[in-house]
Design a protein around this motif. Structure first.
Motif, short mmCIF file in Angstrom:
data_model
loop_
_atom_site.label_atom_id
_atom_site.label_comp_id
_atom_site.label_asym_id
_atom_site.label_seq_id
_atom_site.Cartn_x
_atom_site.Cartn_y
_atom_site.Cartn_z
N ARG A 152 7.11 -7.27 -4.02
CA ARG A 152 5.93 -7.90 -3.44
C ARG A 152 4.70 -7.26 -4.04
NH1 ARG A 152 3.30 -7.36 2.01
NH2 ARG A 152 2.52 -9.42 2.58
N GLU A 153 3.67 -8.07 -4.26
CA GLU A 153 2.40 -7.54 -4.71
C GLU A 153 1.28 -8.45 -4.24
OE1 GLU A 153 2.18 -7.25 -8.92
OE2 GLU A 153 2.56 -9.37 -9.29
N GLY A 154 0.08 -7.88 -4.20
CA GLY A 154 -1.08 -8.63 -3.74
C GLY A 154 -2.26 -7.70 -3.62
N LYS A 155 -3.29 -8.17 -2.95
CA LYS A 155 -4.47 -7.35 -2.76
C LYS A 155 -5.05 -7.62 -1.39
CE LYS A 155 -7.51 -10.66 -5.15
NZ LYS A 155 -8.49 -10.82 -6.25
N PHE A 198 -0.66 -5.18 5.47
CA PHE A 198 -0.01 -5.76 4.29
C PHE A 198 1.36 -5.13 4.07
CE2 PHE A 198 1.07 -6.05 -0.13
CZ PHE A 198 0.65 -7.31 -0.53
N LEU A 199 1.44 -3.80 4.18
CA LEU A 199 2.72 -3.12 3.96
C LEU A 199 3.72 -3.44 5.07
CD1 LEU A 199 1.40 0.36 2.78
CD2 LEU A 199 2.46 -1.39 1.36
N ALA A 200 3.23 -3.62 6.30
CA ALA A 200 4.13 -3.91 7.42
C ALA A 200 4.77 -5.29 7.29
CB ALA A 200 3.36 -3.81 8.74
N ILE A 257 -1.96 -3.84 -4.31
CA ILE A 257 -0.75 -3.23 -3.79
C ILE A 257 0.45 -3.82 -4.51
CG2 ILE A 257 0.63 -2.77 -1.72
CD1 ILE A 257 -1.88 -3.27 -0.06
N CYS A 258 1.38 -2.96 -4.89
CA CYS A 258 2.63 -3.39 -5.53
C CYS A 258 3.78 -2.65 -4.87
CB CYS A 258 2.60 -3.11 -7.03
SG CYS A 258 4.11 -3.58 -7.89
N VAL A 259 4.84 -3.40 -4.51
CA VAL A 259 6.03 -2.84 -3.88
C VAL A 259 7.22 -3.09 -4.80
CG1 VAL A 259 7.53 -2.84 -1.86
CG2 VAL A 259 5.08 -3.25 -1.58
#
Length: 337
Positions: free
Chosen positions: A27-30, A41-43, A16-18
């Motif tokens: 923000r990014e991560g998995k 994760f998005l929240a 995920i990449c924001v």
């Protein structure tokens, strides 16, 4: 500030990449590839205006799950996204793909695709299972023919009772051949039983559906074709015009235009191959088996007289798709004349 997210989905993990409106990384991560984990994760970050991911095997489950979680998610065409992502990063990684998808969400340079309902996917799974079983039955029939032809026997039609009797008769007194045929016929009987059960379920589902009942009033259209077409269209309102369905199913002529060159070729054969095949078969049935005067049949025969019957069948299949979509959308009946 507006924020956008891209999801690069795999079976186990989703990267995920924001990004913000200017393209800066926020923000990014998995996380695990489940709607609840992705929504969590998005929240934890800033609220996103748009979240996109590519089409794939996980798309129906993730899309409908994220919609239930209140995530503003959209599914984009993978072929178009693939060409765009190649130009955004030098290395093909899941992290770079997620960032590239976030850039596409930020710029709006993507093509949305409709995610079918889970009930439509269930019907498509039933049709796919039937097709696979029928293919396996044909493979076994051909294997049986190959085994007995060595002994100079040509078997009758596979679905006739004489097929099994003739094969087992020649194998009497030949231990190896008899054991092989008994095993193949046991598997064949199991497949035929499974196909019969699926056919019964499909007939029951088609009779229970008002849409399928209307579609089956079209000559040449049976329960399988009606269910497959209804599942492929899913929501008739997503097509602005009924004639767009022909292009969606890959039944329109391919066109190539560049400078002074401009020609139309054969159909591109994109879209749902099963529905396209069933419509082609329905068109062939209408042309060869339906008695009486039908406006569509007369129109297709005129095309066949000018060109070839193959083109007439393709044209009639395309016209059937248009007519059946209009019947789904407007709730009208098929007009014979």
């Amino acid at each position: 500030m507006e924020y956008y997210a891209g999801l690069d989905v795999s079976m186990e993990e989703t990267h995920i990449c924001v990004l913000d409106r200017e393209g800066a990384l926020v923000r990014e991560g998995k996380t695990r590839s489940s709607p609840a984990m992705i929504a969590t994760f998005l929240a934890d970050g800033p609220p996103c205006e748009q979240v996109i991911f590519e089409t794939g095997r996980m798309a129906p489950m993730l899309y409908h799950g994220l919609v239930e979680q209140g995530v503003p998610v959209q599914c984009v065409e993978s072929r178009q996204a693939y060409q765009a992502l190649k130009s955004l990063a030098g290395h093909k990684t899941d992290r770079n793909d997620a960032r590239g998808l976030a850039h596409l969400a930020r710029t709006g340079f993507y093509k949305l695709t409709h995610v079918k309902s889970l009930s439509a996917h269930a019907i498509r799974s039933l049709i796919a299972a039937r097709k696979k079983l029928v293919g396996q039955r044909v493979t076994i029939d051909n294997q049986i023919r190959g085994l007995v032809v060595v002994f100079g026997v040509r078997l009758p039609r596979a679905l006739s009772p004489a097929f099994k009797d003739a094969a087992l008769k020649i194998s009497d007194g030949v231990p190896g051949l008899h054991a092989a045929l008994c095993g193949l016929f046991a598997a064949r009987e199991a497949i035929l039983t499974a196909v019969a059960a699926i056919d019964a379920d499909m007939k029951r589902m088609a009779r229970a559906s008002r849409v399928c009942a209307r579609l089956m009033t079209v000559p040449g259209v049976g329960p399988i074709t009606a269910l497959a077409f209804a599942a492929a269209i899913d929501e008739p309102s997503r097509f602005r015009r009924s004639r767009d369905v022909g292009a969606y199913l890959g039944l329109v002529p391919r066109r190539y235009q560049s400078g002074e060159i401009d020609y139309s070729g054969s159909i591109p054969k994109r879209g749902d191959i099963r529905v396209r095949t069933l419509l082609y078969e329905a068109a062939n049935v209408m042309l060869t088996r339906c008695a009486g005067t039908l406006k569509l049949k007369t129109w297709a025969l005129a095309i066949g007289a000018r060109s070839t019957m193959r083109k007439a069948r393709v044209a009639l299949a395309r016209r059937l798709a248009i007519v059946m979509h209009a019947m789904m959308r407007d709730g009208t009946e098929f007009q014979i004349a």
